[in-house]
Motif scaffolding. Structure first.
Motif, PDB file in Angstrom:
ATOM      1  N   LEU A   6     -43.662 -49.227  63.079  1.00 14.50           N
ATOM      2  CA  LEU A   6     -42.656 -49.642  63.520  1.00 14.50           C
ATOM      3  C   LEU A   6     -41.494 -48.542  63.678  1.00 14.50           C
ATOM      4  N   VAL A  41     -46.209 -49.756  67.225  1.00 14.08           N
ATOM      5  CA  VAL A  41     -47.497 -48.987  67.802  1.00 14.08           C
ATOM      6  C   VAL A  41     -48.593 -49.776  66.576  1.00 14.08           C
ATOM      7  N   GLU A  42     -49.495 -50.413  67.394  1.00 15.22           N
ATOM      8  CA  GLU A  42     -50.680 -50.983  66.483  1.00 15.22           C
ATOM      9  C   GLU A  42     -51.804 -50.216  66.618  1.00 15.22           C
ATOM     10  N   LEU A  43     -52.559 -49.485  65.804  1.00 17.73           N
ATOM     11  CA  LEU A  43     -53.603 -48.564  65.687  1.00 17.73           C
ATOM     12  C   LEU A  43     -54.766 -49.155  65.031  1.00 17.73           C
ATOM     13  N   GLU A  44     -56.224 -49.042  65.541  1.00 16.54           N
ATOM     14  CA  GLU A  44     -57.048 -49.318  64.839  1.00 16.54           C
ATOM     15  C   GLU A  44     -57.958 -48.152  64.060  1.00 16.54           C
ATOM     16  N   LEU A  45     -57.791 -47.968  62.967  1.00 19.04           N
ATOM     17  CA  LEU A  45     -58.358 -46.857  62.432  1.00 19.04           C
ATOM     18  C   LEU A  45     -59.811 -46.917  61.790  1.00 19.04           C
ATOM     19  N   GLN A  56     -53.197 -40.348  57.352  1.00 19.70           N
ATOM     20  CA  GLN A  56     -53.421 -40.128  58.609  1.00 19.70           C
ATOM     21  C   GLN A  56     -52.094 -40.744  59.504  1.00 19.70           C
ATOM     22  N   ARG A  59     -49.282 -38.460  59.479  1.00 24.07           N
ATOM     23  CA  ARG A  59     -49.412 -37.228  60.295  1.00 24.07           C
ATOM     24  C   ARG A  59     -49.148 -37.603  61.517  1.00 24.07           C
ATOM     25  N   MET A  60     -50.023 -38.721  62.053  1.00 23.86           N
ATOM     26  CA  MET A  60     -49.627 -39.038  63.530  1.00 23.86           C
ATOM     27  C   MET A  60     -48.175 -39.298  63.863  1.00 23.86           C
ATOM     28  N   GLU A  63     -46.643 -35.864  64.193  1.00 23.45           N
ATOM     29  CA  GLU A  63     -47.135 -35.146  65.320  1.00 23.45           C
ATOM     30  C   GLU A  63     -47.206 -35.805  66.872  1.00 23.45           C
ATOM     31  N   LEU A  64     -47.060 -37.187  66.637  1.00 24.40           N
ATOM     32  CA  LEU A  64     -46.830 -37.661  68.232  1.00 24.40           C
ATOM     33  C   LEU A  64     -45.946 -38.832  68.187  1.00 24.40           C
ATOM     34  N   LEU A  65     -46.041 -39.637  67.230  1.00 26.80           N
ATOM     35  CA  LEU A  65     -45.465 -40.977  67.290  1.00 26.80           C
ATOM     36  C   LEU A  65     -43.880 -41.153  67.354  1.00 26.80           C
TER      37      LEU A  65
ATOM     38  N   LEU B  25     -53.787 -39.149  70.473  1.00 28.49           N
ATOM     39  CA  LEU B  25     -54.229 -39.087  68.906  1.00 28.49           C
ATOM     40  C   LEU B  25     -55.668 -38.466  68.867  1.00 28.49           C
ATOM     41  N   PHE B  30     -57.407 -37.419  65.574  1.00 32.89           N
ATOM     42  CA  PHE B  30     -57.279 -38.270  64.623  1.00 32.89           C
ATOM     43  C   PHE B  30     -58.369 -39.471  65.170  1.00 32.89           C
ATOM     44  N   PRO B  31     -59.061 -39.938  64.215  1.00 27.16           N
ATOM     45  CA  PRO B  31     -60.114 -40.856  64.716  1.00 27.16           C
ATOM     46  C   PRO B  31     -59.768 -42.258  65.044  1.00 27.16           C
ATOM     47  N   GLY B  34     -58.367 -47.396  68.479  1.00 21.76           N
ATOM     48  CA  GLY B  34     -57.775 -48.255  69.575  1.00 21.76           C
ATOM     49  C   GLY B  34     -56.025 -48.229  69.310  1.00 21.76           C
ATOM     50  N   ALA B  35     -55.293 -48.372  70.274  1.00 17.54           N
ATOM     51  CA  ALA B  35     -53.863 -48.296  70.150  1.00 17.54           C
ATOM     52  C   ALA B  35     -53.078 -49.062  71.029  1.00 17.54           C
ATOM     53  N   ARG B  36     -51.959 -49.869  70.501  1.00 13.24           N
ATOM     54  CA  ARG B  36     -51.651 -50.800  71.472  1.00 13.24           C
ATOM     55  C   ARG B  36     -49.880 -50.594  71.215  1.00 13.24           C
ATOM     56  N   VAL B  37     -48.972 -50.415  72.346  1.00 16.98           N
ATOM     57  CA  VAL B  37     -47.742 -50.253  72.091  1.00 16.98           C
ATOM     58  C   VAL B  37     -46.928 -51.421  72.577  1.00 16.98           C
TER      59      VAL B  37
END
Lengths: 85, 85
Positions: A6, A41-45, A56, A59-60, A63-65, B25, B30-31, B34-37
């Protein structure tokens, strides 16, 4: 493992999108005293280890989010009770 | 009363922003599978009654905050355990 990030504008930081939403809602007749808009932002790690995943995602974010100057970040992982940063 | 609205793209709906985040990413190493925003909207309401507040926010979502064809909405009010829609 799924992770949710969030990203919110920091308190005191100008939020033009929130101001536009508030103005539009008031124009529609809703008594809204304030509105702030952020991103989810919902991430599948690939990692299933919570500590690895949290590292991770931190760091994301760096670096980006998110922009740490103007935004706060909250990282939510399954099983954990969220966590601010 | 504060209310939080989480607006997410529906499963299966194209999410170009999420795809761009995922690609960026992965390019950064970064592995991410999937990502949803989506958006998070935090509202300061004048009503202090939860049922009234929830009804207002549901109407705000229908009239301005979300597109029900392609987005899902989750309304969170203090004291309540969230609630999907």
């Amino acid at each position: 493992m799924k992770a949710t990030v969030l990203v919110r504008p920091k308190p005191g930081i100008l939020d033009p999108q929130g101001e536009a939403v508030q103005a539009s809602l008031r124009r529609l007749g809703f008594p809204v005293a304030g509105a702030r808009v952020g991103r989810i932002v919902e991430l599948e790690l690939e990692s299933d280890d919570e500590a690895t995943a949290r590292g991770q995602v931190e760091r994301m974010c760096a670096e980006l989010l998110a922009n740490p100057l103007i935004e706060t970040v909250e990282i939510q992982l399954p099983g954990a009770g969220g966590g601010g940063a």
